[in-house]
Write an enzyme that holds these catalytic residues in place. Structure first.
Site, PDB file in Angstrom:
ATOM      1  N   LYS A 114       0.822  -1.216   0.000  1.00 59.52           N
ATOM      2  CA  LYS A 114       0.000   0.000   0.000  1.00 59.52           C
ATOM      3  C   LYS A 114       0.852   1.261   0.000  1.00 59.52           C
ATOM      4  O   LYS A 114       0.463   2.275  -0.567  1.00 59.52           O
ATOM      5  CB  LYS A 114      -0.955   0.006   1.199  1.00 59.52           C
ATOM      6  N   LYS A 198      -4.870  -9.130  -6.902  1.00 62.23           N
ATOM      7  CA  LYS A 198      -6.083  -9.236  -6.106  1.00 62.23           C
ATOM      8  C   LYS A 198      -7.163  -8.269  -6.610  1.00 62.23           C
ATOM      9  O   LYS A 198      -6.829  -7.142  -6.993  1.00 62.23           O
ATOM     10  CB  LYS A 198      -5.685  -8.876  -4.668  1.00 62.23           C
ATOM     11  N   LYS A 201     -10.539  -2.521  -4.200  1.00 60.00           N
ATOM     12  CA  LYS A 201     -11.306  -1.278  -4.296  1.00 60.00           C
ATOM     13  C   LYS A 201     -10.482  -0.180  -4.918  1.00 60.00           C
ATOM     14  O   LYS A 201     -11.006   0.752  -5.514  1.00 60.00           O
ATOM     15  CB  LYS A 201     -11.664  -0.777  -2.891  1.00 60.00           C
TER      16      LYS A 201
HETATM   17  P1  TYM Z   1     -10.873  -4.700   3.796  1.00 60.54           P
HETATM   18  O1  TYM Z   1     -11.844  -3.620   4.051  1.00 60.54           O
HETATM   19  O2  TYM Z   1      -9.743  -4.431   2.852  1.00 60.54           O
HETATM   20  O3  TYM Z   1     -11.627  -5.980   3.237  1.00 60.54           O
HETATM   21  C1  TYM Z   1     -12.762  -6.523   3.901  1.00 60.54           C
HETATM   22  C2  TYM Z   1     -12.734  -8.043   3.812  1.00 60.54           C
HETATM   23  O4  TYM Z   1     -12.735  -8.458   2.436  1.00 60.54           O
HETATM   24  C3  TYM Z   1     -11.663  -9.366   2.200  1.00 60.54           C
HETATM   25  N1  TYM Z   1     -11.165  -9.175   0.817  1.00 60.54           N
HETATM   26  C4  TYM Z   1     -11.026 -10.157  -0.072  1.00 60.54           C
HETATM   27  N2  TYM Z   1     -11.274 -11.481  -0.002  1.00 60.54           N
HETATM   28  C5  TYM Z   1     -11.039 -12.225  -1.112  1.00 60.54           C
HETATM   29  N3  TYM Z   1     -10.578 -11.705  -2.285  1.00 60.54           N
HETATM   30  C6  TYM Z   1     -10.331 -10.376  -2.408  1.00 60.54           C
HETATM   31  N4  TYM Z   1      -9.902  -9.876  -3.557  1.00 60.54           N
HETATM   32  C7  TYM Z   1     -10.550  -9.536  -1.260  1.00 60.54           C
HETATM   33  N5  TYM Z   1     -10.406  -8.202  -1.032  1.00 60.54           N
HETATM   34  C8  TYM Z   1     -10.792  -8.007   0.252  1.00 60.54           C
HETATM   35  C9  TYM Z   1     -10.612  -8.997   3.237  1.00 60.54           C
HETATM   36  O5  TYM Z   1      -9.733 -10.073   3.488  1.00 60.54           O
HETATM   37  C10 TYM Z   1     -11.452  -8.648   4.435  1.00 60.54           C
HETATM   38  O6  TYM Z   1     -11.807  -9.813   5.164  1.00 60.54           O
HETATM   39  N6  TYM Z   1      -7.929  -4.735   7.841  1.00 60.54           N
HETATM   40  C11 TYM Z   1      -9.190  -5.165   7.316  1.00 60.54           C
HETATM   41  C12 TYM Z   1     -10.378  -4.677   8.117  1.00 60.54           C
HETATM   42  C13 TYM Z   1     -10.318  -4.920   9.584  1.00 60.54           C
HETATM   43  C14 TYM Z   1     -10.545  -6.154  10.249  1.00 60.54           C
HETATM   44  C15 TYM Z   1     -10.446  -5.869  11.638  1.00 60.54           C
HETATM   45  C16 TYM Z   1     -10.834  -7.435   9.806  1.00 60.54           C
HETATM   46  C17 TYM Z   1     -10.098  -3.992  10.545  1.00 60.54           C
HETATM   47  N7  TYM Z   1     -10.171  -4.554  11.774  1.00 60.54           N
HETATM   48  C18 TYM Z   1     -10.617  -6.878  12.596  1.00 60.54           C
HETATM   49  C19 TYM Z   1     -10.993  -8.436  10.757  1.00 60.54           C
HETATM   50  C20 TYM Z   1     -10.876  -8.154  12.135  1.00 60.54           C
HETATM   51  C21 TYM Z   1      -9.356  -4.639   5.896  1.00 60.54           C
HETATM   52  O7  TYM Z   1      -8.749  -3.673   5.518  1.00 60.54           O
HETATM   53  O8  TYM Z   1     -10.295  -5.278   5.161  1.00 60.54           O
END
Ligand code: TYM
Length: 333
Positions: A114, A198, A201
């Site tokens: 990132k 991947k 967004k």
């Molecule tokens: P975030 O917002 O980037 O993504 C949310 C969830 O979607 C999953 N994900 C994917 N899974 C499969 N293929 C993809 N291309 C893909 N893109 C995103 C992510 O793995 C995630 O589960 N750090 C985390 C948010 C967070 C969190 C937490 C998660 C903050 N605190 C505590 C679990 C527990 C994040 O940025 O997810």
């Protein structure tokens, strides 16, 4: 045993098929099992690790709640709230940042990706982001964390932080060491334009992803334009290994249709991609269109969404403040 589930999603707009198949679909299944206590958090504090427009952020927070509900999470059964409104998250993140080691954080691959080439210009928050994520999880005595494959390393860090805190302060089992719930298959959905990247967004081209707000025409158009390779459809699962675009599209089909990967391969074996793409578009439209319609409907009911967040915040705050009180005692504050 009763499972305590916690997971988070950033309100950064463009929630897509990767978020759905990698995470939100599992949230719904966990929510539907009455034995589970589930908390789903809209992680707005994580979102500000990169620049956000405050008005857009506010709308994206509501859109994330709408997506949870439209996908099938029941706010009467699960707690849905936004992170910034429960102050214990920021406080616990600071305390845990004194437990986490800089060496651990420097190994985080997502920061490297990132931050890109110009690491010096990345915010301090982007660097310490996984510590806030650990705080989110540990405040609720979480036993299981459903996430996509890209969050695996952050969860390992969370486990290390919990164990070190418990050891340092000689408080065995104070922080529960959580288990990741990452599906074996379909935990990493790839870009429609490049099967080695991947689905994300932040990717500039909207054609690289299926957004959960896309309508049928947009979905059909994106699948039509999705990258493939010049060969006919694979004839065996092994063949998928060297054909990333074919692998990704068949996996999406398999996940949505409920057919195993083997059966999906057999169904289209040796056919040309255009036939397969028609079937893929159909399962996608069948799944995504009702969600997208419901999101749009819910977005016109702002006060309903705000009420869900408010009630969720009150419930989450009770649990988190209670844990925070105990943390204060442990720390000697
Ligand atoms: P975030 O917002 O980037 O993504 C949310 C969830 O979607 C999953 N994900 C994917 N899974 C499969 N293929 C993809 N291309 C893909 N893109 C995103 C992510 O793995 C995630 O589960 N750090 C985390 C948010 C967070 C969190 C937490 C998660 C903050 N605190 C505590 C679990 C527990 C994040 O940025 O997810």
């Amino acid at each position: 045993m009763e499972k305590k589930i916690f997971s988070g999603v950033q309100p950064t707009g463009n929630l897509h098929l990767g978020n759905y198949l990698g995470a939100i679909k599992n949230f719904v299944e966990l929510n539907n099992d009455i034995k589970n206590d589930c908390i789903f958090c809209v992680v707005d504090l994580h979102a500000i690790t990169v620049k956000q427009d405050p008005n857009i952020l506010k709308n994206n927070t509501r859109e994330t709640v709408a997506t949870f509900i439209a996908s099938g999470i029941d706010p009467k059964k699960s707690i849905i709230f936004n992170q910034s409104k429960v102050k214990a998250h920021s406080e616990a993140a600071w305390i845990l940042s004194c437990t986490a080691r800089t060496g651990w954080l420097s190994r985080m691959t997502q920061f490297k990706e990132k931050a890109g080439k110009d690491k010096e210009k990345a915010s301090v928050g982007l660097y310490s982001y996984p510590v806030l994520m650990a705080a989110d999880i540990l405040l609720y005595d979480t036993t299981h964390v459903p996430v996509g494959d890209d969050q695996k390393q952050h969860l390992e860090l969370c486990r290390d932080i919990a164990q070190k805190f418990n050891n340092d302060f000689k408080v065995e089992d104070f922080f529960k060491v959580p288990e990741p719930l990452i599906q074996k298959e379909f935990s990493r959905i790839m870009s429609l334009k490049d099967g080695t990247k991947k689905m994300s967004k932040s990717e500039l081209s909207d054609l690289s992803r299926i957004n959960l707000t896309d309508n049928a025409d947009q979905i059909i158009n994106k699948i039509k334009k999705a990258k493939t390779d010049p060969l006919p459809m694979p004839t065996s699962k092994d063949e998928l290994e060297n054909r990333p675009e074919a692998k990704n599209l068949i996996e999406i089909y398999s996940s949505l249709s409920g057919l195993t990967l083997e059966k999906s391969v057999i169904e289209f074996s040796g056919k040309n991609f255009s036939k397969f793409k028609e079937s893929l578009s159909q399962v996608l439209v069948d799944k995504i269109q009702p969600i997208s319609k419901e999101i749009k409907k819910l977005l016109s009911e702002k006060s309903f969404l705000d009420k869900i967040l408010k009630e969720g915040c009150e419930k989450a705050d009770k649990i988190a403040s209670n844990k925070m009180k105990k943390i204060h005692e442990i720390m000697g504050f």
